[in-house]
Design a protein around this motif. Sequence first.
Motif, PDB file in Angstrom:
ATOM      1  N   ILE A 156       0.809  -1.205   0.000  1.00  0.00           N
ATOM      2  CA  ILE A 156       0.000   0.000   0.000  1.00  0.00           C
ATOM      3  C   ILE A 156       0.854   1.272   0.000  1.00  0.00           C
ATOM      4  O   ILE A 156       0.458   2.293  -0.567  1.00  0.00           O
ATOM      5  N   TRP A 157       2.056   1.223   0.594  1.00  0.00           N
ATOM      6  CA  TRP A 157       2.875   2.435   0.653  1.00  0.00           C
ATOM      7  C   TRP A 157       3.466   2.819  -0.691  1.00  0.00           C
ATOM      8  O   TRP A 157       3.934   3.954  -0.871  1.00  0.00           O
ATOM      9  N   THR A 158       3.435   1.896  -1.666  1.00  0.00           N
ATOM     10  CA  THR A 158       4.003   2.210  -2.989  1.00  0.00           C
ATOM     11  C   THR A 158       3.001   2.902  -3.912  1.00  0.00           C
ATOM     12  O   THR A 158       3.397   3.440  -4.943  1.00  0.00           O
ATOM     13  N   ILE A 159       1.720   2.911  -3.548  1.00  0.00           N
ATOM     14  CA  ILE A 159       0.692   3.421  -4.471  1.00  0.00           C
ATOM     15  C   ILE A 159       0.910   4.893  -4.838  1.00  0.00           C
ATOM     16  O   ILE A 159       0.826   5.249  -6.018  1.00  0.00           O
ATOM     17  N   PRO A 160       1.190   5.804  -3.882  1.00  0.00           N
ATOM     18  CA  PRO A 160       1.419   7.205  -4.292  1.00  0.00           C
ATOM     19  C   PRO A 160       2.575   7.360  -5.269  1.00  0.00           C
ATOM     20  O   PRO A 160       2.574   8.282  -6.089  1.00  0.00           O
ATOM     21  N   HIS A 161       3.546   6.455  -5.206  1.00  0.00           N
ATOM     22  CA  HIS A 161       4.711   6.569  -6.085  1.00  0.00           C
ATOM     23  C   HIS A 161       4.442   6.021  -7.480  1.00  0.00           C
ATOM     24  O   HIS A 161       5.005   6.516  -8.468  1.00  0.00           O
ATOM     25  N   ILE A 162       3.590   5.000  -7.586  1.00  0.00           N
ATOM     26  CA  ILE A 162       3.325   4.407  -8.902  1.00  0.00           C
ATOM     27  C   ILE A 162       2.063   4.959  -9.549  1.00  0.00           C
ATOM     28  O   ILE A 162       1.802   4.685 -10.723  1.00  0.00           O
ATOM     29  N   ALA A 163       1.268   5.761  -8.796  1.00  0.00           N
ATOM     30  CA  ALA A 163       0.026   6.309  -9.360  1.00  0.00           C
ATOM     31  C   ALA A 163       0.263   7.115 -10.639  1.00  0.00           C
ATOM     32  O   ALA A 163      -0.499   6.981 -11.607  1.00  0.00           O
ATOM     33  N   PRO A 164       1.314   7.966 -10.719  1.00  0.00           N
ATOM     34  CA  PRO A 164       1.528   8.711 -11.973  1.00  0.00           C
ATOM     35  C   PRO A 164       1.765   7.816 -13.182  1.00  0.00           C
ATOM     36  O   PRO A 164       1.437   8.196 -14.310  1.00  0.00           O
ATOM     37  N   ILE A 165       2.310   6.620 -12.979  1.00  0.00           N
ATOM     38  CA  ILE A 165       2.541   5.712 -14.098  1.00  0.00           C
ATOM     39  C   ILE A 165       1.224   5.297 -14.739  1.00  0.00           C
ATOM     40  O   ILE A 165       1.135   5.107 -15.954  1.00  0.00           O
ATOM     41  N   PHE A 166       0.167   5.210 -13.929  1.00  0.00           N
ATOM     42  CA  PHE A 166      -1.135   4.781 -14.416  1.00  0.00           C
ATOM     43  C   PHE A 166      -2.097   5.948 -14.614  1.00  0.00           C
ATOM     44  O   PHE A 166      -3.302   5.763 -14.694  1.00  0.00           O
ATOM     45  N   GLY A 167      -1.555   7.157 -14.702  1.00  0.00           N
ATOM     46  CA  GLY A 167      -2.372   8.318 -15.036  1.00  0.00           C
ATOM     47  C   GLY A 167      -3.011   9.032 -13.872  1.00  0.00           C
ATOM     48  O   GLY A 167      -3.760   9.985 -14.083  1.00  0.00           O
TER      49      GLY A 167
END
Length: 473
Positions: free
Chosen positions: A226-237
């Motif tokens: 769950i802690w990685t979501i803010p970091h990978i969110a831009p990859i998915f728009g």
Amino acid sequence: MLVAFEASGLPRFAALLALWPLLRLLELAGRPGLALRLAALVATAGVPRAEVEAVSRAVLPKFMADDVDPAAWAAFGSCEGRRVVVATRLPRVMVERFAREHLGAHEVVGCELEYSRLKRCTGLLRGGEAVAERVRALFAGGDRPDLGIGRSEMARAFLPFCKPPFAAGAAESTTSAAPPFRPVIFHDGRLVCRPTPLMSLVILLWLPLGALVAFVRIAVGLMVPIWTIPHIAPIFGGAVITHGRSPPPVSAAGDSSGVLFVCTHRTLMDPVVLATVLGRRVAAVTYSISRLSEILSPIPTVRLTRDRGADAARMRAELARGDVAVCPEGTTCREPFLLRFSALFAELSDRIVPVAMDYRVGLFHPTTARGWKAMDPIFFFMNPRPVYEVTFLNQLPAEATCAAGKSPVDVANYVQRMLAATLGFECTSLTRKDKYRVLAGNDGIVNAAAKPAAPGKAAWQGWVKEVLGFLLH
């Protein structure tokens, strides 16, 4: 287009869009009345009367409010006598709620939709030709209206009856005398943008791709930490924007109880986004969310019962295990307003951290009062670029909590004012019941939420029903 989309669905929405070139040709040929009747036939034929009335009450006022001309409102709103709205381009049922509630009209005159014995729309309109006669009948006795406002060609039928005819563009001088326009606080419907022909085409073309994008986003969100979501969110728009400093976890702070995060309630995703920003377990206090949403949730949920004593005991027990997120408004609100905060949270803990939550989407609203709540997270992730903004405020000082002798109501109101000031919103005394009475015609009480879902057959039946409902939708 709004009635077709919200009261019937995509097939009728697409059919009406395909018919738009013909409707436009009829208008250019001087037959706007025929174009209106044809559009009404396609949009409403066979639709239950209750659905048309619900859309007129819950969806249309928001878009109509955006259409109000300031100069026309200055003239209309400053009139102290009898106010009459003449609907020349829409059936009366679609206009009446907005005209009475937000324009302060005493009478609404317009053509009527016809209904069958089964209370379904036939799609036919009647009475459009007699609008002028009905306006004259309202002013029987020789009194002519002092003011008439209109810019439609069809308005010529009743403007000569007024003394004198008044054009909307000539009302700038009366702006100072106009009362404040009553804003639309509660509204429903999935569409964010006005469904113009171009925007409707964009929506139809995006829907298949949007459904695929939503599936990928949800699947990835469930698989990664769950802690990685803010970091990978831009990859998915998407994007998660954070302001302020979050408090440390319970173990790091050396406290025996968790932090009570008090959040504004914008969508169903508020506690999930909060947990992703914190990067740790946060239990979400919920009421009446679908079982499908509980299954998809990456954080634990605590279902409330609306029994104050039982709910307080559950929340205290959860705080003893760790952090808890609560939304005291009790329901979502789309507009820049905060509903009245329930004071229960102030009695449970002195470690209160207010969190201002807000979101931005481009095509679909991820909240509903009338539709399938299980679709809320799906519609959120179907947007091309969903953005969430999280602002952590400082923990309430001890002197501002119930530990210092403050009443729970004073603490709740203080937190509400803090969050409203942070977001630039306006505080209201409106509640969950007020919202659902406006949008759905009920108090928003869900009988099934009176107790937590039982294990075994009943629980399986509940979430299977939600999944089937999602697929059928």
